[in-house]
Motif scaffolding. Structure first.
Motif, PDB file in Angstrom:
ATOM      1  N   THR A  61      39.439  -8.452  34.599  1.00 60.85           N
ATOM      2  CA  THR A  61      40.086  -7.376  35.356  1.00 60.85           C
ATOM      3  C   THR A  61      41.553  -7.197  34.986  1.00 60.85           C
ATOM      4  O   THR A  61      42.167  -6.234  35.368  1.00 60.85           O
ATOM      5  CB  THR A  61      40.025  -7.664  36.864  1.00 60.85           C
ATOM      6  N   THR A  63      43.942  -8.727  36.166  1.00 58.72           N
ATOM      7  CA  THR A  63      44.593  -8.639  37.462  1.00 58.72           C
ATOM      8  C   THR A  63      44.643 -10.019  38.088  1.00 58.72           C
ATOM      9  O   THR A  63      43.661 -10.744  38.029  1.00 58.72           O
ATOM     10  CB  THR A  63      43.784  -7.706  38.386  1.00 58.72           C
ATOM     11  N   GLY A  65      45.465 -11.908  41.789  1.00 61.26           N
ATOM     12  CA  GLY A  65      45.583 -11.567  43.188  1.00 61.26           C
ATOM     13  C   GLY A  65      46.460 -12.557  43.935  1.00 61.26           C
ATOM     14  O   GLY A  65      46.600 -13.713  43.549  1.00 61.26           O
ATOM     15  N   HIS A  97      49.668  -8.140  33.172  1.00 63.17           N
ATOM     16  CA  HIS A  97      48.568  -8.048  34.120  1.00 63.17           C
ATOM     17  C   HIS A  97      49.016  -7.236  35.318  1.00 63.17           C
ATOM     18  O   HIS A  97      50.185  -6.903  35.459  1.00 63.17           O
ATOM     19  CB  HIS A  97      48.157  -9.451  34.580  1.00 63.17           C
ATOM     20  N   VAL A 125      39.497 -10.038  40.674  1.00 61.30           N
ATOM     21  CA  VAL A 125      40.694 -10.535  39.991  1.00 61.30           C
ATOM     22  C   VAL A 125      40.305 -11.673  39.060  1.00 61.30           C
ATOM     23  O   VAL A 125      39.240 -12.262  39.202  1.00 61.30           O
ATOM     24  CB  VAL A 125      41.749 -11.051  40.995  1.00 61.30           C
TER      25      VAL A 125
END
Lengths: 333, 333
Positions: A61, A63, A65, A97, A125
Motif C-alpha cells: 500500500t 502507506t 499507519g 510513503h 497499511v
DNA sequence: CTGAAAGCGCTAACAA
DNA sequence: TTGTTAGCGCTTTCAG
C-alpha cells in the motif's frame, strides 16, 4: 480528470506500457532517450500512477499507519502530542510513503471490528505504529497472524518478548525529576503512583523506580501513595496533628490525570498550595497556572522519528534491528 | 496469512468466484442455499476481501480522509480538538468506510507535493474533510480538477461560491461572550482582533461582528485593538494618567494565540491581572490558571458529525445538500 | 533495450 | 440463479 492511464501515456509516447512502467519505477534497463521522452509526456499530462492499481500489483500500500488511542489521555490530552506525529511524518515522507492516522479505542465489545482490526486484516497499511495501550493480547495476535510489521510507542506491558518499542527513558525521567525537587530544597518528597496502575503500566513502575533510586541515594524517605484519598486525608478538615506532620513538601504525579485530580482537590484546599507539584510529559501550561508544576521535557519529535525509522527497518526486514529505543529527558521550564 | 482469495473460497464452496462476489456484495439474485454455504466457508477461513483489489474494481477506496493543519494552532493546540474526530469517526463507521487522518501544512515551497496534494491526485480517498486554513487557491483548484468531494471545517475565506463548510456560529459566539461579560458587570470591554487577521480569517471578522452588535445594543463603546502593543502601552511602566483611564475592564481575545500573548505579557505586569479575559473555543484549563479566562463552549463532536454527514451526502451526489452548517455555542465553565 | 502477455483480487456485464 | 468473460491500472516475467 486524472483519468489518464499508463496505457495512454504509452500510446502518446509511442512505446509499450511496460516501458512506461519501467521509467516510473526507475528501472535501469532503458535508453536515456526513451526515458526522457516518456518522462516529458508524463510531466506534460501530469500523469500520476494510480496507487491502488500499483498496490494491487505490488501487493503493497506504500502507506504506514499510526493508530492513536482515544482513551489514552496521556496522548491526546497533551497538546504537544502532535510533535510525535511531526517526527513520524518526516521519516515517512523521506521514504516516499503515505502516513495515515486512525484512532481507536480498546473497546471490549467484540460486536464490531475495531478500526485497528480492520486496518490490519484488510492490509490497508504496510506497517503500523501503535500506542502501548492498544497492544493487548488480542491485537498482538492479530499483528503476528497477519505478519504486519509494527512498533509500539511506550514500552509494552504485554509479557511478550520481541515487541519493538520506543519510549522515553522513564527511569531516568523519574530520577531527574526527583533530583530537581531535591535541588530545590525539598526533602519530603512523595510520589503518587497507584499500585494497580504500576502493575498495569510499565511506565509508572519505571518512573517510580527512578524516584526510589534517587531518594535512596540521598538517604531520603521513600513515600508512595496509591490513592489520592491518602493525600486528601492529610489535608482534610479534621486533620490531626499527625496529619499536619505527615504533609510532604513535594508531590510527584505519575500521570496528568493524577495531577489534575490533585489540582481539582486543591481548589477546595488552600493548604495544598504549599506543596511543590511535579509531573512527567511536557506541561508547558505550567507558567500560566495558579499552582506551577515542575515537569520533565521530552523530545517528542525525536521519539516519532525513532519509531518510524524502526518501523521501516522492520518492513524492509533489515537484519539486526534494535528492538527498543529509550529516549532521555530533561527538566523543562 | 490472509492470503486466501476469492477464487479459493469459490473452489472450496464449489461455485464460481462471481457467486462469491455476489454474496460479498449482498446481491439479491442468489439462492439462500448457496449464499449460506459460501458464507460458511468465508467465516470458516475468516476470509476478508482484499480492499485494494476491491478498490481497483470499484474505482473507489471506501475511505474518507481528514487533513489537519500543523500550523493551525486553533486545532492542534487545543487538546479537545480530538472531539471533532470522534464525531467524524462515528459517522464514517456508520457508513462502513475507513477514516484516515493525515496532517499537512500549507508549505509554499512547491518542491515536493504536499500530503494533501498526493492524497487528492492519487485518489487515496473518496472524500476529504479539511480545515479552512488549507483551502487556498491552489488546493481548491486541485479538488475541483480531480472532482474530489470535500467539506471544509471553519468557514471558507476563499472568495469562492459553493464551498461546503461547517463551522461554529462565530457571530453568535461573539455575542454571547460579550453578553456574558456585560452580565458580569463589565462595561468597558475591549476586543483584540487584528485588522489584517480579520481580513484574512472570516471567523475573526464574525466574532468581531458579534461583539460589535452586542456592544451597540447596550450602547457601550466599541473598542478594537489590532496589536497587543496598544494594550501593552496602557499598562506600560510610563503609563500616563490617561493610560490608566483607558484601561478596559475586560478583554476578548479572538484566538488562543492572542490570549497567550496577553498572558505572557501579564507575567511581567501584575496590573493586567485586574482585567477580565475571555476567548473563544473551549478553554477548560481556565480553572487551573492564575488568571481565569471566560470562554465559549463548542459542541465539537456535533461539528465533526455534521461535517462527515455533509461529506457523505456530497459523495453520494444527493440532491439538495445544504452548503453550510453553523453550530451554536454557549458559555463554558 | 523493448514489446507481448499473464496476472494481482475483485466486479460486472452477458450468457446460459 | 449461476457461470463465463472481460476488464480496473499497473508490474513483471519471458521473448525478441
Amino acid at each position: 480528470m486524472s483519468k489518464i492511464t499508463i496505457q495512454e501515456i504509452a500510446d502518446l509516447a509511442g512505446v509499450n506500457k511496460a516501458t512506461v512502467s519501467r521509467v516510473i519505477n526507475g528501472n535501469r534497463n532503458i535508453s536515456e532517450k526513451t526515458r526522457l521522452k516518456v518522462e516529458a509526456i508524463m510531466k506534460q499530462h501530469n500523469y500520476v500512477p494510480n496507487s491502488i492499481a500499483r498496490g494491487l500489483a505490488f501487493n503493497k500500500t506504500f502507506t504506514v499507519g499510526f493508530c492513536s488511542d482515544y482513551t489514552d489521555k496521556r496522548a491526546f490530552a497533551n497538546p504537544f502530542f502532535y510533535k510525535v506525529l511531526q517526527g513520524i511524518e518526516e521519516i515517512v515522507y523521506n521514504h516516499d510513503h503515505m502516513f495515515l492516522m486512525m484512532s481507536d479505542h480498546d473497546h471490549d465489545n467484540k460486536k464490531s471490528q475495531s478500526t485497528f482490526e480492520r486496518v490490519v486484516v484488510e492490509h490497508r497499511v504496510d506497517g503500523l505504529i501503535i500506542p502501548n495501550s492498544l497492544l493487548n493480547e488480542r491485537n498482538y495476535e492479530l499483528l503476528v497472524k497477519h505478519e504486519m510489521p509494527y512498533v509500539v510507542t511506550g514500552e509494552n506491558m504485554l509479557s511478550k518478548d520481541g515487541v519493538p518499542w520506543v519510549d522515553i527513558d522513564n527511569v531516568q525521567a523519574g530520577q531527574i525529576l526527583t533530583e530537581h525537587l531535591i535541588d530545590l530544597g525539598c526533602r519530603e518528597i512523595m510520589i503518587y503512583a497507584g499500585g494497580a496502575a504500576a502493575e498495569r503500566d510499565k511506565f509508572i513502575a519505571d518512573r517510580l523506580k527512578g524516584y526510589r533510586k534517587t531518594m535512596e541515594n540521598h538517604r531520603l524517605e521513600v513515600r508512595i501513595i496509591e490513592q489520592a484519598e491518602v493525600l486528601k486525608s492529610l489535608y482534610g478538615s479534621e486533620s490531626s496533628e499527625s496529619a499536619v506532620e505527615g504533609r510532604p513538601e513535594a508531590l510527584i504525579c505519575c500521570t496528568h490525570e493524577q495531577l489534575f485530580e490533585i489540582l481539582d482537590f486543591e481548589n477546595g484546599n488552600p493548604l495544598l498550595s504549599e506543596i511543590a507539584l511535579a509531573t512527567f510529559d511536557d506541561f508547558p501550561m505550567s507558567k500560566y497556572m495558579k499552582h506551577p508544576v515542575h515537569f520533565v521535557e521530552v523530545d517528542l519529535e525525536m521519539m516519532g522519528k525513532a519509531a518510524a525509522s524502526m518501523l521501516f527497518s522492520l518492513m524492509n526486514k533489515e537484519p539486526g534491528v534494535p528492538k527498543s529505543v529509550s529516549i532521555a529527558t530533561r527538566i523543562g521550564s
